[in-house]
Write a protein that holds these residues in place. Structure first.
Motif, short mmCIF file in Angstrom:
data_model
loop_
_atom_site.label_atom_id
_atom_site.label_comp_id
_atom_site.label_asym_id
_atom_site.label_seq_id
_atom_site.Cartn_x
_atom_site.Cartn_y
_atom_site.Cartn_z
N TYR A 96 34.28 35.64 46.02
CA TYR A 96 34.04 36.40 44.78
C TYR A 96 34.91 37.66 44.74
CZ TYR A 96 29.84 33.57 43.91
OH TYR A 96 28.97 32.55 43.68
N GLY A 97 35.02 38.30 45.92
CA GLY A 97 35.81 39.53 45.99
C GLY A 97 37.25 39.31 45.58
N ILE A 98 37.77 38.11 45.89
CA ILE A 98 39.16 37.81 45.53
C ILE A 98 39.24 37.38 44.06
CG2 ILE A 98 41.15 36.37 46.12
CD1 ILE A 98 39.75 36.03 48.92
N VAL A 99 38.24 36.60 43.62
CA VAL A 99 38.25 36.09 42.24
C VAL A 99 38.18 37.23 41.22
CG1 VAL A 99 36.90 34.74 40.58
CG2 VAL A 99 37.35 33.81 42.83
N VAL A 100 37.43 38.29 41.52
CA VAL A 100 37.33 39.39 40.56
C VAL A 100 38.37 40.50 40.78
CG1 VAL A 100 34.88 39.03 40.10
CG2 VAL A 100 35.57 40.65 41.87
N SER A 101 39.32 40.24 41.68
CA SER A 101 40.41 41.21 41.88
C SER A 101 41.57 40.84 40.95
CB SER A 101 40.87 41.17 43.35
OG SER A 101 41.69 40.05 43.57
N GLY A 108 32.88 36.18 50.22
CA GLY A 108 34.25 36.72 50.24
C GLY A 108 35.11 36.21 49.10
N VAL A 148 44.40 39.95 41.60
CA VAL A 148 45.30 38.95 42.18
C VAL A 148 45.18 37.63 41.42
CG1 VAL A 148 45.47 37.45 44.20
CG2 VAL A 148 45.35 39.90 44.49
#
Lengths: 234, 225
Positions: free
Chosen positions: B84-89, B82, B91
């Motif tokens: 990674y999904g935030i790191v590559v967004s 999960g 945000v």
């Protein structure tokens, strides 16, 4: 790929990576221009997934550099990540939340407003055949359904560049059919797959990787592609 | 997307996940109860001693349950990559840090609040409302520093095989000054002195700000790998 003179969306120059005192990638060069669809093909342990992680900034190379949308990856403005869609072996989901809740969370991260998010989710659930499961928690899904959901998440914010690691894993015939849509959109795609016969139909270029090096490159429609593959990966 | 909106989205997601799974609240609640029973029955304190023991017991409980909460939070993010999904967004990574810090703070704060009446009942304490509010206030200040430091240390030990050991080794020595300050402030409060301007109060707030600022500054470097 070298003939393309437009600025590349993604570029790796002399990228090397050491993991656990082992060279996983050695001086890899890669250039991905507008609307190209590049298949990265190679045996297990060739360095495909590591290369994808370096290209999207999850990992840093030991040497060489990566440019994403023209910016050095370590100094790229966060806003340019809005145009990137990434799929790795896992889906990045919170297992306890429903499919819809997970997509809404990602929609918020990508700054989508409620109305366009509603419409997009509706359309993509229908595209992926997941309408019936939209209120189920992610942990109840089968492997194939999870992969469908991961493809939905990747498309949610309509990215210009897709980086996909094994996007066809676990998909049935029906799902393989709609997965093709990812490749007919005006999108640039870099993807890995072990299904060469299926994937070469979707790609414009095939890069062959072995032992952490790009060992050959071929047009996907090259009639002698199989010979190139056999020679390069022998 | 603003930092505030992204932070709220992350906190909201963590709360929704916890509401469904209860994988932090239930183990922590049981852990607190067992620890408290063990303390009370092995020490059998007299009423006067209870008042002296309370800060130490209460803060021990918060520090031990805090590390369990941080470990659970790591496992949750690792389960489906999960993070990674935030790191590559798009945000900002500061939002990720703020979101994780405030979720951990909120979870631990609730556990702390719920355990106060249990402590009072088991130790036979009689406290005024002002003393109760003072304890809650000091608890919040302690947990803020703990969550701020714990979150950055958790992310720092993300890729380490022995991360559970590393987390405790990194976190506890750095939490000694806030633990001492919180313990002294709680003891003062129980004796009827409510002074934040004392040396201990400044020390606690100073360490909170230091750890929070350090987390915000380091988050980009910590997440480089």
């Amino acid at each position: 790929m070298a003939q393309d003179t437009s600025p590349p969306l993604l570029e790796a120059v002399g990228v090397s990576k050491v993991l656990s005192e082992r060279w996983v990638l050695r001086s890899v060069h890669l250039r991905l221009g507008q609307k190209e669809r590049v298949l990265l093909y190679g045996p297990n342990g060739a360095g495909k997934t590591t290369l994808l992680k370096l290209l999207c900034g999850i990992q840093r190379p030991n040497s060489g550099h990566v440019r994403l949308f023209g910016h050095p990856i370590d100094r790229a403005p966060r806003a340019c990540l809005r145009h990137l869609g990434l799929l790795l072996s896992r889906g990045f989901f919170a297992e306890e939340l429903t499919l819809e809740e997970n997509l809404r969370f990602f929609g918020k991260l990508y700054g989508m407003d409620k109305q366009s998010l509603d419409e997009r989710i509706e359309g993509l659930f229908s595209w992926a055949g997941l309408e019936h499961a939209r209120r189920s928690p992610v942990f109840t899904l089968s492997t194939g359904q999870r992969q469908r959901l991961a493809l939905v998440r990747v498309r949610l914010h309509s990215p210009r560049l897709l980086i996909l690691d094994e996007p066809f894993n676990g998909l049935d015939e029906e799902a393989l059919g709609f997965a093709r849509d990812l490749f007919v959109q005006p999108t640039t795609v870099l993807f890995t797959s072990h299904d060469l016969a299926f994937s070469k139909e979707l790609a414009t270029t095939v890069l062959l990787i072995k032992g952490g090096r790009i060992v050959a490159e071929s047009e996907a429609n090259n009639p002698a592609l199989m010979n190139v593959v056999m020679e390069a990966l022998a | 997307m603003s930092t505030l909106t992204a932070t709220l989205a992350l906190v909201q997601r963590d709360f929704m996940v916890e509401a469904r799974s209860k994988e932090i609240f239930i183990p922590l609640g049981l852990f607190c109860l067992v620890l408290l029973l063990l303390f009370v029955f092995s020490l059998s304190p007299l009423p006067d001693q209870s008042r002296q023991l309370f800060p130490a017991l209460y803060l021990t409980l918060l520090a031990l349950s805090g590390i369990l909460a941080l470990e659970k939070a790591i496992e949750r993010e690792r389960r489906d990559d999960g993070l990674y999904g935030i790191v590559v967004s798009p945000v900002g990574l500061s939002s990720l840090y703020l979101g994780k810090t405030f979720s951990t703070l909120a979870f631990l704060f609730v556990v702390g609040i719920v355990s106060i009446p249990v402590f009072i009942a088991f130790l036979g304490l009689s406290l005024s409302w002002l003393q109760l509010l003072w304890i809650v206030w000091v608890e919040m200040l302690f947990l803020f520093g703990f969550s701020a430091l714990g979150t950055i240390m958790t992310l720092l030990s993300w890729n380490v095989r022995a991360r559970h050991v590393l987390l405790a080794v990194l976190l506890y020595p750095l939490m000694i000054p806030p633990l001492l300050a919180s313990s002294s402030l709680m003891r003062q409060g129980l004796n009827g002195r409510f002074e934040m301007g004392s040396g201990w109060g400044s020390l606690l707030v100073g360490f909170d700000l230091l750890y929070f600022g350090m987390g915000l500054l380091l988050i980009e470097h910590v997440l480089e790998e």
